[in-house]
Design a protein around this motif. Structure first.
Motif, mmCIF file in Angstrom:
data_model
loop_
_atom_site.group_PDB
_atom_site.id
_atom_site.type_symbol
_atom_site.label_atom_id
_atom_site.label_comp_id
_atom_site.label_asym_id
_atom_site.label_seq_id
_atom_site.Cartn_x
_atom_site.Cartn_y
_atom_site.Cartn_z
ATOM 1 N N THR A 37 0.883 -1.020 0.012
ATOM 2 C CA THR A 37 -0.096 -0.143 0.201
ATOM 3 C C THR A 37 1.083 1.204 -0.117
ATOM 4 O O THR A 37 0.645 2.359 -0.629
ATOM 5 C CB THR A 37 -0.968 0.127 1.257
ATOM 6 N N LEU A 41 0.777 4.332 -2.623
ATOM 7 C CA LEU A 41 0.705 5.849 -2.186
ATOM 8 C C LEU A 41 1.891 6.583 -2.742
ATOM 9 O O LEU A 41 1.468 7.927 -2.912
ATOM 10 C CB LEU A 41 0.267 5.614 -0.740
ATOM 11 N N GLY A 131 -7.838 10.035 1.073
ATOM 12 C CA GLY A 131 -7.951 8.713 0.877
ATOM 13 C C GLY A 131 -6.419 7.960 1.753
ATOM 14 O O GLY A 131 -6.541 6.997 2.550
ATOM 15 N N ALA A 134 -7.374 8.190 5.107
ATOM 16 C CA ALA A 134 -8.278 7.254 5.856
ATOM 17 C C ALA A 134 -7.534 5.829 5.977
ATOM 18 O O ALA A 134 -7.986 5.086 6.942
ATOM 19 C CB ALA A 134 -9.492 7.123 4.783
ATOM 20 N N TRP A 135 -6.598 5.562 4.866
ATOM 21 C CA TRP A 135 -5.983 4.380 5.160
ATOM 22 C C TRP A 135 -5.304 4.283 6.162
ATOM 23 O O TRP A 135 -5.123 3.339 6.952
ATOM 24 C CB TRP A 135 -5.370 4.073 3.927
ATOM 25 N N THR A 138 -7.147 3.876 9.378
ATOM 26 C CA THR A 138 -7.876 2.557 9.677
ATOM 27 C C THR A 138 -6.655 1.615 10.126
ATOM 28 O O THR A 138 -6.925 0.924 11.000
ATOM 29 C CB THR A 138 -8.304 2.105 8.135
ATOM 30 N N ASP B 608 -12.687 1.893 0.940
ATOM 31 C CA ASP B 608 -11.876 2.373 -0.472
ATOM 32 C C ASP B 608 -11.261 1.204 -0.909
ATOM 33 O O ASP B 608 -10.387 0.354 -0.365
ATOM 34 C CB ASP B 608 -10.927 3.294 -0.109
ATOM 35 N N LEU B 610 -9.173 0.569 -3.368
ATOM 36 C CA LEU B 610 -7.534 0.708 -3.520
ATOM 37 C C LEU B 610 -7.124 0.427 -2.343
ATOM 38 O O LEU B 610 -5.731 -0.164 -2.426
ATOM 39 C CB LEU B 610 -7.284 1.862 -4.215
ATOM 40 N N THR B 611 -7.129 0.857 -1.049
ATOM 41 C CA THR B 611 -6.600 0.945 -0.064
ATOM 42 C C THR B 611 -6.984 -0.103 1.085
ATOM 43 O O THR B 611 -6.359 -0.290 1.962
ATOM 44 C CB THR B 611 -6.182 2.382 0.667
ATOM 45 N N GLY B 612 -8.252 0.002 1.005
ATOM 46 C CA GLY B 612 -8.964 -0.823 2.236
ATOM 47 C C GLY B 612 -9.338 0.179 3.280
ATOM 48 O O GLY B 612 -9.757 -0.383 4.524
ATOM 49 N N ALA B 613 -9.257 1.499 2.982
ATOM 50 C CA ALA B 613 -9.393 2.414 4.126
ATOM 51 C C ALA B 613 -11.017 2.409 4.550
ATOM 52 O O ALA B 613 -11.925 2.274 3.626
ATOM 53 C CB ALA B 613 -9.257 4.135 3.760
ATOM 54 N N ALA B 614 -11.453 2.399 5.716
ATOM 55 C CA ALA B 614 -12.844 2.201 6.010
ATOM 56 C C ALA B 614 -13.552 3.366 6.251
ATOM 57 O O ALA B 614 -13.297 4.555 6.414
ATOM 58 C CB ALA B 614 -12.963 1.760 7.625
ATOM 59 N N TRP B 748 -1.987 -9.238 -0.332
ATOM 60 C CA TRP B 748 -3.400 -9.604 -0.340
ATOM 61 C C TRP B 748 -4.302 -8.418 -0.744
ATOM 62 O O TRP B 748 -3.781 -7.110 -0.835
ATOM 63 C CB TRP B 748 -4.040 -10.131 1.197
#
Lengths: 152, 790
Positions: A37, A41, A131, A134-135, A138, B608, B610-614, B748
């Motif tokens: 990721t 990014l 975004g 947000a990632w 999370t 999201d 692309l990233t999995g952000a909730a 993954w």
């Protein structure tokens, strides 16, 4: 006109964030999702630098002395282990937040200047920066209990 | 009696026309020397060797299983059984564990249940005291019973309070769940097998149904032989039997699914093959979707995926001009790096054309394993029980009330931990107690050298429930012998929400116990209790566990409240939701096109892609989905590993028709073992020629992570890609490494967290000539070129 100064900050900031994402990717390569990721990014940050090119052409990018205090420090090394991951991602979060606000302010100026092209650039880049935040949030939230309570 | 179901995998055709019901055809196999008259009783069950869930009756004589017969009355198979269903059960008759084993001075030695459970409980208690619940992890299966999963879910979430619970369903079905949740708000299969009887087109996305669900393919073949046959379209890098029968075969380069999907969606939009009324009324996100796919012209797709632009157009036209389309999706999409995004794109196609919730128009996001669905429902796989939303305090409170515990006990600060992260915590030592049940990660997880190191490490105490001394059990600290299928009673649910009761037919061997009994024993020894001082769980039998689950599921999409063991006895399986209002179950959901995206009902607010952000609760509420489906988009991104100079070929891994999972059962069934006795690598004619490799040659396949030595099968796979079946562990390979996962990458999907097995760069080296063809079946996608070409 100080817009050029802020565009300069943005450009420099995106470069710094991009290299910091790469730093964290390689420093925490054993966290496979962080590795992949963060590299994705970092590529977004590269694209943001490119996206700024027309704005720089139009407004220039002076590196004014006045907002020097807003210079963002990148990550020069990574820490290790669960807590190290937490702190490095936290640092990335701070950097990305700084950029998020910089995009917002440049976007405000673009609206004031009625610069449609600039407004579009800001919208699409800031959307990605949001975004990224947000990632990071999370991932940090998921990692925190294990790192702070159980890890050695 | 059944014909030779090994050579004739799909059996005799029973053709039927669109709109007719699929004819019955009863397949039976009795072991040598046993006649129908010798069978003392037939015991109702369903096959446990793929996700299809064929209804079966188990033949019993002298307290032994002696055969298998398909249930004509069952809606799933109408009496048919595939090779695994007919023969695979025989693997349960040999090499079984009969007593617990514990590790003493480095060796696994037999012990009593009391000794073994004593060790488990001592370690568990000590760690809970020192480090708390986050020190405990559970990694289960797609092959246990619903009752066992739910029991463990309650013990783990309400008794211990650990978020670290997942199943090998992460490897097989996590993306099915994730994509349904993203698009429709909750898990739950929109389609029904009945849709196969009336559709006029079928799309198969990375789904080699001819081998993974052979009886489902028999149904499709029967439609192809009847009047008004549907057109098939297949996206698969291999020339599968499904591809052979397809009007269009898009043999995409692995790692490019999202590009081809964006291209197909773009074609629908360009030609206005869109049900605008449906899109306006029942979806959110069309404009963003149209914007993202806009650059994926057929030419761009052709360049990225290495397929013909005209084939992209032709496939889209079939979708765009058919009235009733069924799409099926499996591992080719699920085990790739943009798994959720690509599977969501399949949902998008159906939403754009209003193709769901009516006969013949359905989506089947397939499952890999027979009981994977139940792991998802009960929440031992990284979900909250009953498709509840961990971000929704009210949902957590419902569970807390049901289980009579303080809501703060139930971990819900983040999504439950996924398998790959669980093993990472074990690697780092913060998970010090890992209980593995009914699965074999030492063969099935990616990058096996790493997995063996983790399981063999002193940092983590490993408990394994299994019927066999598997590659994983060999690395455990305590091994507990499990009763297997037909040796215990329970229910499980197939791909299209059909619930079957599987009754105990025979006694388990030796001292083996069901996983349910083992976990209840653990919980009692640990003394877990609820707020009223009652034991957790409150039950100790399968039927009582099922009743507990009926309450937990009440009011949720997977509602079992109207079911009972009694109701499941005798006839066909029943599809959930089954309630007082729908006592016979529900064939199709979303018939009113109102989806489960209400803020207070959905299982997730989304991510999201692309990233999995909730997505946050506030963000979700602000969009006001309110029953409208979510159209979600993502650009194609390059896969985590690409072929280059050192490793010039792309690796894909997968299954064969004759084997299941890591062969613990099917490898011990003589007919199946003989049909596919050893691993192989499939290579295209072009690549074989370039490398000087001939059919049957021994070759080394190497990635940066490891290597295997297997025979080469020159097949009709696309050039540049090689394929290795993942079933074959190293345990019975005579010292030669042959497990596909020696090669695979640790990476993954950001949303479903499903490992990207179908990605990775390898090189091949010829080691020696072979003494005949590779041990790969010629009846399937692995057929020799010479055979296939006639």
């Amino acid at each position: 006109m100080h817009l050029a100064t802020y565009i300069g900050l943005l450009e420099q900031g995106e470069r710094t964030l991009g290299s910091s994402f790469r730093q964290v990717a390689h420093g925490h390569a054993e966290e496979a999702d962080v590795f992949h990721t963060c590299l994705n990014l970092a590529a977004q940050c590269d694209a943001h630098v490119e996206a700024l090119a027309p704005a720089i052409e139009r407004y220039g990018e002076h590196k004014d002395a006045e907002p020097e205090r807003l210079h963002a420090e990148g990550l020069s090394e990574t820490r290790s282990g669960g807590i190290g991951l937490l702190r490095d991602l936290h640092d990335l979060y701070l950097l990305a937040s700084y950029l998020d606000m910089a995009w917002t302010l440049v976007g405000q100026a673009a609206k004031g200047a009625r610069d449609t092209e600039m407004i579009q650039i800001v919208d699409s880049c800031d959307h990605e920066t949001t975004g990224q935040l947000a990632w990071l949030k999370t991932r940090l939230k998921a990692a925190a209990p294990q790192a702070l309570l159980v890890a050695d | 009696m059944a014909a030779d179901r090994v050579r004739d995998i799909w059996g005799t055709r029973t053709a039927y026309a669109s709109g007719e019901s699929w004819p019955e055809r009863v397949d039976t196999h009795l072991v040598n020397g046993v006649a129908e008259a010798d069978v003392e009783r037939w015991v109702q069950s369903a096959c446990l060797l793929c996700s299809n869930g064929c209804g079966v009756d188990v033949a019993v004589a002298g307290n032994q299983m002696v055969g298998m017969r398909g249930r004509a009355v069952d809606r799933i198979n109408k009496g048919r059984l595939g090779p695994k269903g007919l023969f695979g059960w025989q693997g349960q008759l040999r090499d079984r564990l009969t007593r617990p084993l514990v590790r003493r001075n480095g060796e696994l030695v037999e012990a009593s249940w009391d000794e073994a459970m004593g060790l488990v409980v001592d370690r568990s208690r000590a760690l809970l005291e020192q480090k708390g619940p986050l020190s405990h992890g559970f990694y289960t299966s797609g092959q246990l019973m619903l009752e066992e999963y739910y029991t463990l879910a309650v013990i783990g979430k309400a008794g211990i309070g650990t978020p670290h619970m997942d199943g090998n369903t992460r490897l097989c079905t996590a993306t099915a769940a994730a994509s349904l949740k993203e698009s429709f708000g909750t898990d739950g299969q929109p389609g029904s097998y009945a849709d196969l009887d009336t559709c006029d087109a079928m799309f198969h996305y990375g789904h080699n149904v001819a081998e993974t669900q052979t009886v489902m393919w028999a149904r499709m073949l029967d439609r192809l032989e009847g009047a008004d046959p549907p057109q098939h379209v297949t996206v698969d890098p291999r020339r599968t039997k499904v591809a052979e029968r397809s009007a269009v075969h898009l043999a995409v380069r692995p790692g490019t699914n999202q590009a081809v999907m964006n291209g197909l969606v773009r074609e629908l939009i360009q030609h206005d093959w869109i049900d605008h009324e449906f899109v306006d009324a029942h979806t959110v996100g069309f404009e963003e979707l149209a914007r993202v796919v806009d650059e994926y012209t057929p030419e761009r797709v052709s360049e990225v995926c290495r397929v013909e632009a005209r084939d992209v157009r032709a496939a889209a036209e079939i979708f765009g001009t058919s009235q009733r389309v069924v799409s099926t999706v499996l591992q080719g999409f699920y085990q790739s790096h943009q798994a959720t995004a690509a599977s969501v794109a399949v949902n998008n196609m159906h939403l754009l054309r209003g193709m769901l919730g009516r006969p013949g128009a359905g989506i089947l996001q397939m499952n890999g394993q027979p009981t994977a669905q139940n792991n998802r429902e009960t929440g031992v796989d990284g979900d909250l029980s009953g498709f509840r939303n961990w971000q929704n305090e009210e949902h957590v409170r419902e569970l807390a009330e049901l289980w009579d515990v303080d809501p703060i006990v139930i971990p819900h600060w983040s999504p439950p931990t996924h398998a790959m992260q669980l093993f990472r915590y074990a690697e780092q030592g913060s998970v010090g107690f890992l209980w593995i049940a009914g699965t074999n990660p030492a063969v099935s997880l990616p990058e096996l050298s790493r997995i063996r190191r983790i399981l063999g490490s002193d940092k983590v105490f490993v408990v394994v429930n299994d019927g066999y001394l598997s590659e994983t059990a060999l690395l455990a600290d305590v091994v507990l012998p499990s009763a297997l299928w037909a040796e215990k009673t329970g229910t499980f649910t197939n791909v299209d929400r059909t619930v079957h009761l599987s009754e105990q037919a025979v006694e388990p061997p030796g001292e083996s116990r069901s996983d349910l009994d083992i976990w209840v024993d653990y919980a009692r020894r640990m003394g877990f209790t609820d707020r009223s001082g009652r034991p957790i769980p409150r039950w100790d039998s399968p039927e009582a566990a099922f009743d507990g689950w009926r309450e937990c599921s009440r009011g949720r999409p997977c509602d079992y409240s109207g079911m009972s063991y009694e109701k499941l006895r005798g006839g066909s399986g029943i599809q959930w939701p089954c309630t007082d209002e729908a006592p016979d179950g529900t064939e199709r959901i979303y018939t009113d096109h109102v989806f489960n995206t209400f803020d207070d009902y959905c299982e997730t607010y989304g991510h999201d892609l692309l990233t999995g952000a909730a997505v946050t609760a506030t963000g979700h509420a602000a969009t006001r989905f309110d029953g409208r489906a979510r159209l979600k988009a993502a650009p194609w991104t390059s896969p985590p590993e690409n072929p280059g100079d050192d490793y010039p070929l792309t690796l894909s891994t997968g299954r064969t028709a004759y084997q299941f999972h890591t062969r613990t059962k099917t490898g011990r069934a003589p007919e199946l073992n003989e049909a596919a006795p050893d691993a192989w690598v499939e290579i295209s004619t072009d690549d074989a020629e370039a490398l000087g490799i001939a059919e049957g040659d021994l070759v080394r396949v190497e990635s940066v992570r490891g290597s295997i030595e297997v025979a080469a099968r020159v097949s009709r796979i696309r050039a540049g890609t090689v394929f290795v079946p993942f079933h074959y562990g190293d345990g019975d390979g005579g010292g030669r490494r042959r497990a596909a996962n020696e090669l695979t990458i640790t990476a993954w999907d950001p949303v479903s967290k499903q490992p990207a097995f179908k990605n990775g760069a390898v090189r091949l080296t010829r080691l020696a000539g072979g003494d005949g063809p590779a041990p790969a079946p010629d009846t399937t996608a692995s057929a020799r070129v010479t055979t296939a070409e006639g």
